[in-house]
Design a protein around this motif. Structure first.
Motif, PDB file in Angstrom:
ATOM      1  N   GLY A   1       0.784  -1.232   0.000  1.00 38.17           N
ATOM      2  CA  GLY A   1       0.000   0.000   0.000  1.00 38.17           C
ATOM      3  C   GLY A   1       0.812   1.276   0.000  1.00 38.17           C
ATOM      4  O   GLY A   1       0.342   2.310   0.462  1.00 38.17           O
ATOM      5  N   TYR A   2       2.018   1.236  -0.540  1.00 36.16           N
ATOM      6  CA  TYR A   2       2.817   2.456  -0.591  1.00 36.16           C
ATOM      7  C   TYR A   2       2.140   3.464  -1.512  1.00 36.16           C
ATOM      8  O   TYR A   2       1.680   3.106  -2.593  1.00 36.16           O
ATOM      9  N   GLN A   3       2.082   4.706  -1.086  1.00 37.92           N
ATOM     10  CA  GLN A   3       1.458   5.748  -1.892  1.00 37.92           C
ATOM     11  C   GLN A   3       2.294   6.060  -3.123  1.00 37.92           C
ATOM     12  O   GLN A   3       1.759   6.306  -4.186  1.00 37.92           O
ATOM     13  N   ASP A   4       3.595   6.059  -2.969  1.00 37.44           N
ATOM     14  CA  ASP A   4       4.479   6.305  -4.107  1.00 37.44           C
ATOM     15  C   ASP A   4       4.843   4.941  -4.695  1.00 37.44           C
ATOM     16  O   ASP A   4       5.481   4.124  -4.040  1.00 37.44           O
ATOM     17  N   THR A   5       4.406   4.682  -5.914  1.00 37.11           N
ATOM     18  CA  THR A   5       4.641   3.372  -6.535  1.00 37.11           C
ATOM     19  C   THR A   5       5.846   3.373  -7.473  1.00 37.11           C
ATOM     20  O   THR A   5       6.032   2.429  -8.235  1.00 37.11           O
ATOM     21  N   ASN A   6       6.670   4.410  -7.392  1.00 37.13           N
ATOM     22  CA  ASN A   6       7.889   4.466  -8.193  1.00 37.13           C
ATOM     23  C   ASN A   6       8.827   3.355  -7.709  1.00 37.13           C
ATOM     24  O   ASN A   6       9.362   3.409  -6.603  1.00 37.13           O
ATOM     25  N   MET A   7       9.050   2.357  -8.546  1.00 40.41           N
ATOM     26  CA  MET A   7       9.819   1.187  -8.129  1.00 40.41           C
ATOM     27  C   MET A   7      11.251   1.522  -7.751  1.00 40.41           C
ATOM     28  O   MET A   7      11.868   0.812  -6.958  1.00 40.41           O
ATOM     29  N   SER A   8      11.800   2.599  -8.288  1.00 44.45           N
ATOM     30  CA  SER A   8      13.211   2.909  -8.048  1.00 44.45           C
ATOM     31  C   SER A   8      13.495   3.374  -6.623  1.00 44.45           C
ATOM     32  O   SER A   8      14.651   3.414  -6.210  1.00 44.45           O
ATOM     33  N   ILE A   9      12.463   3.715  -5.860  1.00 41.74           N
ATOM     34  CA  ILE A   9      12.723   4.180  -4.496  1.00 41.74           C
ATOM     35  C   ILE A   9      12.631   3.048  -3.467  1.00 41.74           C
ATOM     36  O   ILE A   9      12.704   3.297  -2.270  1.00 41.74           O
ATOM     37  N   TYR A  10      12.474   1.823  -3.941  1.00 44.53           N
ATOM     38  CA  TYR A  10      12.421   0.655  -3.063  1.00 44.53           C
ATOM     39  C   TYR A  10      13.472  -0.361  -3.494  1.00 44.53           C
ATOM     40  O   TYR A  10      13.757  -0.505  -4.673  1.00 44.53           O
ATOM     41  N   GLU A  11      13.994  -1.058  -2.514  1.00 40.39           N
ATOM     42  CA  GLU A  11      14.872  -2.191  -2.792  1.00 40.39           C
ATOM     43  C   GLU A  11      14.072  -3.456  -2.515  1.00 40.39           C
ATOM     44  O   GLU A  11      13.473  -3.581  -1.439  1.00 40.39           O
ATOM     45  N   GLU A  12      14.023  -4.359  -3.471  1.00 44.23           N
ATOM     46  CA  GLU A  12      13.367  -5.646  -3.218  1.00 44.23           C
ATOM     47  C   GLU A  12      14.345  -6.435  -2.356  1.00 44.23           C
ATOM     48  O   GLU A  12      15.318  -7.011  -2.834  1.00 44.23           O
ATOM     49  N   ASP A  13      14.085  -6.402  -1.069  1.00 44.39           N
ATOM     50  CA  ASP A  13      15.025  -6.879  -0.069  1.00 44.39           C
ATOM     51  C   ASP A  13      14.675  -8.272   0.429  1.00 44.39           C
ATOM     52  O   ASP A  13      13.508  -8.587   0.657  1.00 44.39           O
TER      53      ASP A  13
ATOM     54  N   GLU B   1      11.540  -2.829   0.399  1.00 46.53           N
ATOM     55  CA  GLU B   1      12.085  -2.029   1.498  1.00 46.53           C
ATOM     56  C   GLU B   1      12.244  -0.577   1.040  1.00 46.53           C
ATOM     57  O   GLU B   1      12.883  -0.324   0.017  1.00 46.53           O
ATOM     58  N   PRO B   2      11.681   0.383   1.783  1.00 46.84           N
ATOM     59  CA  PRO B   2      11.866   1.790   1.428  1.00 46.84           C
ATOM     60  C   PRO B   2      13.345   2.179   1.466  1.00 46.84           C
ATOM     61  O   PRO B   2      14.065   1.820   2.393  1.00 46.84           O
ATOM     62  N   GLY B   3      13.776   2.865   0.447  1.00 42.52           N
ATOM     63  CA  GLY B   3      15.160   3.320   0.368  1.00 42.52           C
ATOM     64  C   GLY B   3      15.940   2.532  -0.661  1.00 42.52           C
ATOM     65  O   GLY B   3      15.463   1.548  -1.225  1.00 42.52           O
ATOM     66  N   HIS B   4      17.109   3.001  -0.911  1.00 39.15           N
ATOM     67  CA  HIS B   4      17.961   2.395  -1.927  1.00 39.15           C
ATOM     68  C   HIS B   4      19.008   1.519  -1.280  1.00 39.15           C
ATOM     69  O   HIS B   4      19.287   1.602  -0.093  1.00 39.15           O
ATOM     70  N   SER B   5      19.626   0.686  -2.068  1.00 43.53           N
ATOM     71  CA  SER B   5      20.766  -0.090  -1.607  1.00 43.53           C
ATOM     72  C   SER B   5      21.993   0.762  -1.916  1.00 43.53           C
ATOM     73  O   SER B   5      22.001   1.505  -2.886  1.00 43.53           O
ATOM     74  N   PHE B   6      22.926   0.763  -1.210  1.00 43.35           N
ATOM     75  CA  PHE B   6      23.415   0.262   0.038  1.00 43.35           C
ATOM     76  C   PHE B   6      22.796   1.081   1.166  1.00 43.35           C
ATOM     77  O   PHE B   6      22.802   2.286   1.127  1.00 43.35           O
TER      78      PHE B   6
END
Length: 193
Positions: free
Chosen positions: A116-128, A148-153
């Motif tokens: 249910g994330y409001q922002d669905t831009n895939m680039s701001i999440y890491e599939e962790d 997971e919210p945020g980028h890797s690393f």
């Protein structure tokens, strides 16, 4: 107007107070929905979603835990304490088990909706991987993967690396590291940062 009974006054007061409280409540609810964006706005879950990430430190935009009902963490049964020297503690192991980007991107797209994330831009999440591959986590099980919210690393990656070195140096067991990261990886982060 002639008042016939003291009960009428009580009923009238209850009605007026109830109306006032209801109006105040609905006005506050509308304000909550239309708040101006905050740094967390990209990660707030909507109430109709089936999964909910939990931000455990509001001052840290990386301090999220997945919903334990949706992402409880799953181990890879092929990784055991007895074979860590030839699996997770062997250089290059995670490359041999890491799922393809097409698999994780497809899963991430669906899980962003599920969470249910409001922002669905895939680039701001890491599939962790909740239990990371370097800790013997299941590579493909959707119950071990989450957006997971945020980028890797990020901060969780530091915890994974720390626990991996602890396992491979014999300071903790594989099972203990897996349990600790599932329970609350952020608590470990606060100890090692």
């Amino acid at each position: 107007m002639k008042i016939r009974s003291p009960y009428f006054i009580i009923i009238l007061l209850v009605f007026l107070i109830g109306s006032f409280l209801y109006k105040s409540y609905t006005q506050q609810a509308v304000k909550n929905v239309s708040l101006s964006p905050t740094p967390m706005v990209n990660y707030v879950s909507i109430t109709s979603s089936k999964c909910h990430a939990v931000q455990i430190d509001v001052l840290d935009l990386q301090a999220y835990l997945p919903d334990s009902n949706c992402t409880p963490g799953v181990i890879d049964p092929l990784v055991t304490q007895d074979n860590i020297d030839t699996t997770i503690c062997h250089s290059g192991y995670t490359k041999t088990v890491r799922p393809s980007a097409s698999y994780t991107n497809s899963l991430k797209k669906q899980q962003i909706i599920d969470y249910g994330y409001q922002d669905t831009n895939m680039s701001i999440y890491e599939e962790d991987h909740l239990i990371s591959l370097e800790l013997g986590g299941s590579p493909k099980d959707p119950k071990n993967l989450w957006p997971e919210p945020g980028h890797s690393f990020n901060e969780k990656d530091k915890v994974e690396n720390y626990l991996h070195s602890q396992i491979c140096s014999g300071q903790i067991t594989l099972l203990k590291a897996q349990q600790d990261i599932v329970k609350n990886w952020y608590e470990i982060y606060k100890q090692i940062r």
